[in-house]
Design an enzyme around this catalytic site. Structure first.
Site, PDB file in Angstrom:
ATOM      1  N   ASN A  10       0.845  -1.183   0.000  1.00 42.15           N
ATOM      2  CA  ASN A  10       0.000   0.000   0.000  1.00 42.15           C
ATOM      3  C   ASN A  10       0.885   1.239   0.000  1.00 42.15           C
ATOM      4  O   ASN A  10       1.660   1.452   0.931  1.00 42.15           O
ATOM      5  CB  ASN A  10      -0.899   0.023   1.238  1.00 42.15           C
ATOM      6  N   GLU A  11       0.819   2.005  -1.077  1.00 38.77           N
ATOM      7  CA  GLU A  11       1.428   3.331  -1.155  1.00 38.77           C
ATOM      8  C   GLU A  11       2.940   3.339  -0.976  1.00 38.77           C
ATOM      9  O   GLU A  11       3.483   3.915  -0.022  1.00 38.77           O
ATOM     10  CB  GLU A  11       0.776   4.283  -0.143  1.00 38.77           C
ATOM     11  N   GLU A  63      -8.649   3.693  -1.998  1.00 41.61           N
ATOM     12  CA  GLU A  63      -8.883   4.627  -0.892  1.00 41.61           C
ATOM     13  C   GLU A  63      -9.356   5.950  -1.471  1.00 41.61           C
ATOM     14  O   GLU A  63      -8.814   6.433  -2.469  1.00 41.61           O
ATOM     15  CB  GLU A  63      -7.623   4.887  -0.051  1.00 41.61           C
TER      16      GLU A  63
END
EC number: 3.2.1.85
Length: 469
Positions: free
Chosen positions: A159-160, A375
Site C-alpha cells: 500500500n502506497e 482509498e
C-alpha cells in the site's frame, strides 16, 4: 442528473492493520518501528486504535448490514513473523484465518494487503527497504501468506510505496524521520518495486487462482500557470517523485527517458545517487504484464509553480488550515491558495483530478487491465451528539468522486470498485485520532460504533448503484 455504476461494482470500505487492530503487543506480535516512534514524537499511539483485533465481528456485521461487499484488510507482517522472518507466530496466523472466515460469513470480500507502512522493527532498524536483504524477507513472507491463506482471492503487495518513501525520507514524519533526502526516496521506491515484482512473479509461477496487484497513491499534479513552461516543468518533476517513477516500474518495467532525465535533474540539485542494476530491470520486465489490477488511492491534487529556493516542508498534522508548506529545491513549490476547496489539513478537494489521473493511466499505461479506487474519503473533525453524526461534507465529497468514476467508466476506463477510507474511524499515522474518515464513528474510549449519516447514504448507494448529482 442521475449517474449509474455497474451492477458488479464493489462498494467497499478500507482498513489497515496498524491503524485499526490495536493489540500491538499481545499474542506474540513483534514490534514495528512505529511503536517507539509514536511514543517519542507524537501525542498518541496505536493503542487501542479501533480495537479491530477484537471488534472485527461487529465491524463486519455492520459492513453487511450497510451493503458493503468488499473490505480492504492488511496483514501485520510482525503478527505472522515477529522478527520479519524465521519463526512463525501461530496465534497471528489463527487470527487472520478467523478474520477472513468472518468476512466470508458476512459476504464481504477481503482484499488483502501484505504491507501497509508496518515493516517489523527488526528489519526496519537495518535500513528497511534501503537494505536489499529486506526484499528477500518480504518475498518469503509473501510466499508464506499466499500458501497459508487460500481463502483470500485478492492480494496486493504494498500500500502506497510513494508515501512510504516520502514519509520516511522526504517529509520526515514516518520512522526513521529523515528529511529532504531525495536519493533515499527514489531508492526506497525502486527497491520496494523490486520486492513487488518478485512477489508477483512468484504468485503467478505458483498458479494461484486469485488475483494480485499493487496500490499506489496518485495525487494529480497541475502547473499553477499552464502557459508557463517553468510551472509545467515543476508539475512534471513533482509527478515523477510521487507518481511516474513507480508507475513506470509497475507497467513499463523500466524508467522512461523523460522520467530518468527528471530524476537526474532532481538528484543533481539535491545530491545523492541511485543503485540501479541491470538485473533489476530484468525482474521489472518479467513482472510488468502480470499485475491483475491497479489500486489507486486518491484524496487530492496539487498545484505547482517554479521555485529556486531551498527545500522546506511543514506538515499540517493538527488540522490548522493554512499551516502547510511544501517546496523542494530544483522541483517546485506547491500553492495552496487556488480556487479549489481544501480540508483543514490543506488537502485540496478536486474530484476532476481523479478523472484526469485514471485517464492518464489509460493513455500512458494501457496494460493496466483494471482499476479499483482503493482509498478515497474525507478526513473531518466529526462530532457525535446523542449517537448522531451528521457528516454531510463527507457525503458530498464521496458523491463528487463517485460521479467522476461513473464518468471515467463511460469514457472507457475499466474501474471495478470503490473502497471508502475508512470503514470505521481509525487512527491517522501523523494526525492521531481527531482526523476521522469512517462510515462508522468509533468512541475510542468505549469502542462503541455509531453509523454516521454517510453510512446510511452509502447503504442506499450500494443498493441502487445510482448517484444523483
Amino acid at each position: 442528473m442521475i449517474k449509474r455504476l455497474p451492477d458488479d461494482f464493489i462498494f467497499g470500505g478500507a482498513t489497515a492493520a496498524y491503524q485499526a487492530e490495536g493489540a500491538t503487543t499481545i499474542d506474540g506480535k513483534g514490534a514495528v518501528a512505529w511503536d517507539r516512534y509514536l511514543k517519542d514524537n507524537y501525542w498518541y499511539t496505536a493503542e487501542p486504535a479501533s480495537d479491530f483485533y477484537h471488534q472485527y465481528p461487529i465491524d463486519l456485521a455492520l459492513a453487511e448490514q450497510f451493503g458493503i461487499n468488499g473490505i480492504r484488510i492488511s496483514i501485520a507482517w510482525s503478527r505472522i513473523f515477529p522478527e520479519g522472518f524465521g519463526e512463525v507466530n501461530a496465534k497471528g496466523v489463527a487470527f487472520y484465518h478467523s478474520l477472513f472466515a468472518e468476512c466470508h460469513k458476512h459476504h464481504v470480500e477481503p482484499f488483502v494487503t501484505l504491507h501497509h507502512f508496518d515493516t517489523p522493527e527488526a528489519l526496519h532498524s537495518r535500513g528497511d527497504f534501503l537494505n536489499r536483504e529486506n526484499i528477500d524477507h518480504f518475498v518469503a513472507y509473501a510466499a508464506y501468506c499466499f500458501k497459508e491463506f487460500p481463502e483470500v482471492s485478492y492480494w496486493t503487495t504494498f500500500n502506497e510505496i510513494g508515501p512510504i518513501g516520502d514519509g520516511q525520507y522526504l517529509v520526515g514524519k514516518f520512522p526513521p524521520g529523515i528529511s529532504y533526502d531525495l536519493a533515499k526516496v527514489f531508492q526506497s521506491h525502486h527497491n520496494m518495486m523490486l520486492a513487488h515484482a518478485r512477489a508477483l512473479v512468484h504468485y503467478k509461477e505458483q498458479a494461484y487462482p486469485g488475483e494480485i496487484g499493487i496500490v499506489h497513491a496518485l495525487p494529480t499534479k497541475y502547473p499553477l500557470d499552464p502557459t508557463n513552461p517553468a510551472d509545467v516543468l515543476a508539475a512534471e518533476l513533482d509527478d515523477i517523485i510521487h507518481n511516474k517513477f513507480i508507475l513506470d516500474a509497475t507497467y513499463l518495467g523500466q524508467y522512461s527517458e523523460k522520467t530518468m532525465a527528471g530524476v537526474k535533474h532532481i538528484l543533481a540539485e539535491n545530491g545523492g545517487s541511485l543503485d540501479l542494476r541491470p538485473e533489476d530491470f530484468e525482474l521489472l520486465q518479467a513482472a510488468k504484464d502480470l499485475n491483475d489490477f491497479l489500486g489507486i488511492n486518491y484524496y487530492m491534487s496539487d498545484w505547482l509553480r517554479a521555485f529556486d529556493g531551498e527545500t522546506e516542508i511543514i506538515h499540517n498534522g493538527k488540522g490548522e488550515k493554512g499551516g502547510s508548506k511544501y517546496q523542494i529545491k530544483g522541483v517546485g513549490q506547491r500553492i495552496f491558495d487556488v480556487d479549489v476547496p481544501r480540508t483543514d489539513w490543506d488537502w485540496m478537494i478536486y474530484p476532476q483530478g481523479l478523472y484526469d489521473q485514471i485517464m492518464r493511466i489509460k493513455a500512458d499505461y494501457p496494460g493496466y487491465k483494471k482499476i479499483y479506487i482503493t482509498e478515497n474519503g474525507l478526513g473531518y473533525k466529526d462530532t457525535c451528539i446523542d449517537g448522531r453524526i451528521d457528516d454531510d461534507a463527507r457525503i458530498d465529497y464521496i458523491k463528487q468522486h463517485l460521479a467522476v468514476i461513473a464518468d471515467v467508466i463511460s469514457a472507457g476506463a475499466n474501474v471495478k470498485g470503490y473502497f471508502i477510507w475508512s470503514l470505521m474511524d481509525v487512527f491517522s499515522w501523523s494526525n492521531g485520532y481527531d482526523k476521522r474518515y469512517g462510515l462508522f464513528y468509533v468512541d475510542f474510549e468505549t469502542q462503541k460504533r455509531y453509523p454516521k449519516k454517510s453510512a446510511y447514504w452509502y447503504q442506499q448507494l450500494a443498493a441502487t448503484k445510482t448517484i444523483s448529482v
